[in-house]
Design a protein around this motif. Structure first.
Motif, PDB file in Angstrom:
ATOM      1  N   LEU A 171       0.797  -1.153   0.153  1.00 46.25           N
ATOM      2  CA  LEU A 171       0.123  -0.065  -0.035  1.00 46.25           C
ATOM      3  C   LEU A 171       0.857   1.173   0.199  1.00 46.25           C
ATOM      4  N   ARG A 172       1.838   1.303   0.670  1.00 44.74           N
ATOM      5  CA  ARG A 172       2.951   2.469   0.725  1.00 44.74           C
ATOM      6  C   ARG A 172       3.479   2.666  -0.496  1.00 44.74           C
ATOM      7  N   GLU A 173       3.786   1.590  -1.168  1.00 38.92           N
ATOM      8  CA  GLU A 173       4.472   1.617  -2.375  1.00 38.92           C
ATOM      9  C   GLU A 173       3.577   2.237  -3.736  1.00 38.92           C
ATOM     10  N   ILE A 174       2.364   1.968  -3.340  1.00 40.42           N
ATOM     11  CA  ILE A 174       1.215   2.562  -4.286  1.00 40.42           C
ATOM     12  C   ILE A 174       1.391   3.938  -4.024  1.00 40.42           C
ATOM     13  N   VAL A 175       1.007   4.307  -2.783  1.00 40.50           N
ATOM     14  CA  VAL A 175       1.087   5.885  -2.480  1.00 40.50           C
ATOM     15  C   VAL A 175       2.252   6.541  -2.992  1.00 40.50           C
ATOM     16  N   GLU A 176       3.412   6.003  -2.845  1.00 39.35           N
ATOM     17  CA  GLU A 176       4.656   6.564  -3.158  1.00 39.35           C
ATOM     18  C   GLU A 176       4.575   6.773  -4.683  1.00 39.35           C
ATOM     19  N   ALA A 177       3.999   6.041  -5.448  1.00 41.42           N
ATOM     20  CA  ALA A 177       3.928   6.081  -6.911  1.00 41.42           C
ATOM     21  C   ALA A 177       2.771   6.858  -7.264  1.00 41.42           C
ATOM     22  N   ASN A 178       1.946   6.981  -6.546  1.00 39.39           N
ATOM     23  CA  ASN A 178       0.808   7.910  -6.825  1.00 39.39           C
ATOM     24  C   ASN A 178       0.120   8.443  -5.670  1.00 39.39           C
ATOM     25  N   PRO A 179       0.832   9.582  -4.927  1.00 41.72           N
ATOM     26  CA  PRO A 179       0.455  10.342  -3.960  1.00 41.72           C
ATOM     27  C   PRO A 179      -1.025  10.565  -3.665  1.00 41.72           C
ATOM     28  N   ASP A 180      -2.027  10.392  -4.815  1.00 40.36           N
ATOM     29  CA  ASP A 180      -3.420  10.788  -4.827  1.00 40.36           C
ATOM     30  C   ASP A 180      -4.119   9.490  -4.989  1.00 40.36           C
ATOM     31  N   ASP A 181      -3.707   8.225  -4.699  1.00 41.02           N
ATOM     32  CA  ASP A 181      -4.413   6.996  -4.867  1.00 41.02           C
ATOM     33  C   ASP A 181      -5.306   7.060  -3.707  1.00 41.02           C
ATOM     34  N   ARG A 182      -6.616   7.229  -4.050  1.00 41.45           N
ATOM     35  CA  ARG A 182      -7.637   7.381  -2.835  1.00 41.45           C
ATOM     36  C   ARG A 182      -7.766   5.832  -2.106  1.00 41.45           C
ATOM     37  N   GLU A 183      -7.826   4.799  -2.998  1.00 42.60           N
ATOM     38  CA  GLU A 183      -8.101   3.431  -2.394  1.00 42.60           C
ATOM     39  C   GLU A 183      -6.901   3.116  -1.387  1.00 42.60           C
ATOM     40  N   ALA A 184      -5.669   3.328  -1.941  1.00 41.28           N
ATOM     41  CA  ALA A 184      -4.543   3.111  -1.056  1.00 41.28           C
ATOM     42  C   ALA A 184      -4.741   3.981   0.296  1.00 41.28           C
ATOM     43  N   ILE A 185      -4.653   5.353   0.146  1.00 46.73           N
ATOM     44  CA  ILE A 185      -4.735   6.270   1.191  1.00 46.73           C
ATOM     45  C   ILE A 185      -5.718   5.626   2.278  1.00 46.73           C
ATOM     46  N   LEU A 186      -7.041   5.446   1.785  1.00 50.16           N
ATOM     47  CA  LEU A 186      -8.169   5.150   2.586  1.00 50.16           C
ATOM     48  C   LEU A 186      -7.734   3.665   3.316  1.00 50.16           C
ATOM     49  N   ASN A 187      -7.103   2.578   2.603  1.00 48.47           N
ATOM     50  CA  ASN A 187      -6.824   1.721   3.493  1.00 48.47           C
ATOM     51  C   ASN A 187      -5.825   1.843   4.537  1.00 48.47           C
ATOM     52  N   LEU A 188      -4.576   2.428   4.152  1.00 46.49           N
ATOM     53  CA  LEU A 188      -3.744   2.957   5.077  1.00 46.49           C
ATOM     54  C   LEU A 188      -4.262   3.714   6.309  1.00 46.49           C
ATOM     55  N   GLY A 189      -5.120   4.593   6.003  1.00 44.07           N
ATOM     56  CA  GLY A 189      -5.754   5.295   6.976  1.00 44.07           C
ATOM     57  C   GLY A 189      -6.841   4.531   7.906  1.00 44.07           C
ATOM     58  N   VAL A 190      -7.365   3.607   7.591  1.00 41.96           N
ATOM     59  CA  VAL A 190      -8.034   2.581   8.350  1.00 41.96           C
ATOM     60  C   VAL A 190      -7.130   1.746   9.140  1.00 41.96           C
ATOM     61  N   LEU A 191      -6.242   1.253   8.487  1.00 43.50           N
ATOM     62  CA  LEU A 191      -5.401   0.270   9.296  1.00 43.50           C
ATOM     63  C   LEU A 191      -4.457   1.341  10.136  1.00 43.50           C
ATOM     64  N   ALA A 192      -4.533   2.362   9.962  1.00 44.50           N
ATOM     65  CA  ALA A 192      -3.997   3.349  10.947  1.00 44.50           C
ATOM     66  C   ALA A 192      -4.918   3.320  12.334  1.00 44.50           C
ATOM     67  N   VAL A 193      -6.278   3.499  12.049  1.00 42.34           N
ATOM     68  CA  VAL A 193      -7.242   3.612  13.083  1.00 42.34           C
ATOM     69  C   VAL A 193      -6.922   2.178  13.732  1.00 42.34           C
ATOM     70  N   GLN A 194      -6.989   0.980  13.223  1.00 44.12           N
ATOM     71  CA  GLN A 194      -6.840  -0.171  13.719  1.00 44.12           C
ATOM     72  C   GLN A 194      -5.949  -0.414  14.605  1.00 44.12           C
ATOM     73  N   SER A 195      -4.678   0.412  14.339  1.00 48.16           N
ATOM     74  CA  SER A 195      -3.280   0.198  15.116  1.00 48.16           C
ATOM     75  C   SER A 195      -3.418   1.344  16.117  1.00 48.16           C
ATOM     76  N   GLY A 196      -4.252   2.093  16.268  1.00 47.24           N
ATOM     77  CA  GLY A 196      -4.432   3.078  17.404  1.00 47.24           C
ATOM     78  C   GLY A 196      -3.613   4.266  16.926  1.00 47.24           C
ATOM     79  N   GLN A 197      -2.975   4.439  15.740  1.00 50.05           N
ATOM     80  CA  GLN A 197      -2.388   5.685  15.346  1.00 50.05           C
ATOM     81  C   GLN A 197      -3.281   6.695  14.636  1.00 50.05           C
ATOM     82  N   TYR A 198      -4.066   7.279  15.748  1.00 55.39           N
ATOM     83  CA  TYR A 198      -5.249   8.107  15.114  1.00 55.39           C
ATOM     84  C   TYR A 198      -4.838   9.568  14.418  1.00 55.39           C
TER      85      TYR A 198
END
Length: 263
Positions: A171-198
């Protein structure tokens, strides 16, 4: 509905494989069986659509048309969370054709079954759906390396593997290649919620809202992040904003309503 189910339902982001497993359905004939694992009532119109599609599939002598009918049947069953019936048609598609198009349709059916199965606590069955989706998606991504949507889905199936960090890195590689990739940003955001990195999660959702102020799914998850980080009033206001906005899709509004009940 608990908070884990809320996370799993809105965007279809698969983050938790629950530890218990419902009984498997026994198929006693060659017709995909309807499992009783769902709580979504199938109305008469859906029953008729399914009957019509089965008849057309049975009568079709054209493999391409048959694949389309099988895919439509799988989607009908997925609407009612009938993962066993849906994935049986994925198998049928693969038996009829091994083209990229057919494999992609089957992969997406398995992926959706994984999403639903994870949210409904199907345990090892959900992991099995993820594995089948992952096997197909791996080859599809090799054949279509520029398809970021397939990469995103492959990354999320890795969350149900022995190496979930591989999915995060993808997912990070996808965002690095395309900083505006919505699906990857959303996925990383929710993963951050799940790990308590609010704070990190809020940054991800703010990025999406900067790209599109009407991204109500991102707004919902930002509200979750605010609430879970202790900023309950700010979160409540954002939940209410999503709930009261007619332009937000019904699923996101419903989940905002469910989360507000938790506050």
């Amino acid at each position: 509905m608990n908070k884990q189910q809320i996370f799993l339902t809105v965007g279809g982001v698969i983050l938790i494989i629950l530890l218990f497993q419902l009984p498997k359905v026994v198929v006693e004939n060659d017709e995909p069986a309807m499992s009783m694992e769902h709580e979504v009532e199938m109305d008469e119109s859906a029953t008729q659509r399914i009957a019509d599609l089965k008849a057309r599939l049975s009568e079709s002598g054209n493999s391409k048309i048959s694949i389309n009918f099988a895919d439509s049947l799988a989607k009908e069953f997925l609407q009612f969370q009938l993962t066993d019936s849906a994935t049986a048609y994925a198998e049928r598609i693969l038996s009829m054709d091994d083209s990229i198009e057919a494999r992609q349709l089957a992969a997406l059916i398995y992926y959706q079954a994984y999403r639903i199965g994870s949210g409904r606590g199907l345990g090892e069955r959900a992991v099995g759906f993820a594995a089948k989706a992952r096997n197909l998606l791996t080859t599809l991504v090799e054949e279509q390396p520029e398809n970021s949507s397939l990469k995103n889905k492959l990354a999320m199936t890795l969350m149900a593997s022995e190496n979930p960090m591989q999915g995060v890195m993808m997912l990070r590689e996808i965002v690095e290649a395309n900083p505006d990739d919505r699906e990857a940003i959303l996925n990383l955001g929710v993963l951050a919620v799940q790990s308590g990195q609010y704070d990190r999660a809020i940054d991800r959702f703010d990025k999406l809202l900067a790209l599109d102020s009407t991204d109500y799914e991102a707004a919902f998850y930002k509200a979750v992040s605010l609430t879970e980080s202790g900023k309950k009033e700010e979160g409540k206001e954002l939940f209410e904003s999503v709930l009261n906005n007619a332009d937000a899709d019904a699923a996101t509004r419903a989940m905002a309503s469910e989360y507000l009940k938790e506050l």
